[in-house]
Design a protein around this motif. Structure first.
Motif: not given
Length: 105
Positions: A41-42, A94-101
């Motif tokens: 990503t970076i 947590d769902p947003v973080l999981t989606g991002f990951k």
């Protein structure tokens, strides 16, 4: 080295991004289990920023532009640390973080 290639930089830049952050974090870091490394990503975000600068200033070497970008991001992170903005990360669900990951993968 592959992440440096994604960003359009010399391959040796990938070696520096693997070593230098580890040394800096060993001296200044506060969390023992934190993983400090480059990510795809970076690399993609850096490539996008470098592409924009290359369109504006085509004669500017990309390595110096990438170094300037790294310093500016570091200063913004230092400012966020001084202002104690880490609390904002706890507001991300947590769902947003999981989606991002998952999207990063």
């Amino acid at each position: 080295m592959a992440y440096a290639a994604i960003a359009g930089l010399p391959l040796v830049a990938g070696l520096y991004t693997a070593l230098v952050p580890l040394v800096v974090y060993a001296v200044m870091g506060t969390s023992r289990p934190l993983s400090v490394t480059t990510t795809s990503t970076i690399a993609i975000l850096t490539a996008g920023a470098l592409r924009e600068v290359a369109l504006i200033a085509p004669n500017e070497p990309l390595v110096s532009v990438a170094a300037t970008l790294a310093v500016l991001v570091g200063l913004m992170l230092l400012l966020a640390s001084i202002l104690r903005l880490g609390i904002v990360a706890s507001l991300i669900s947590d769902p947003v973080l999981t989606g991002f990951k998952a999207g990063v993968g």
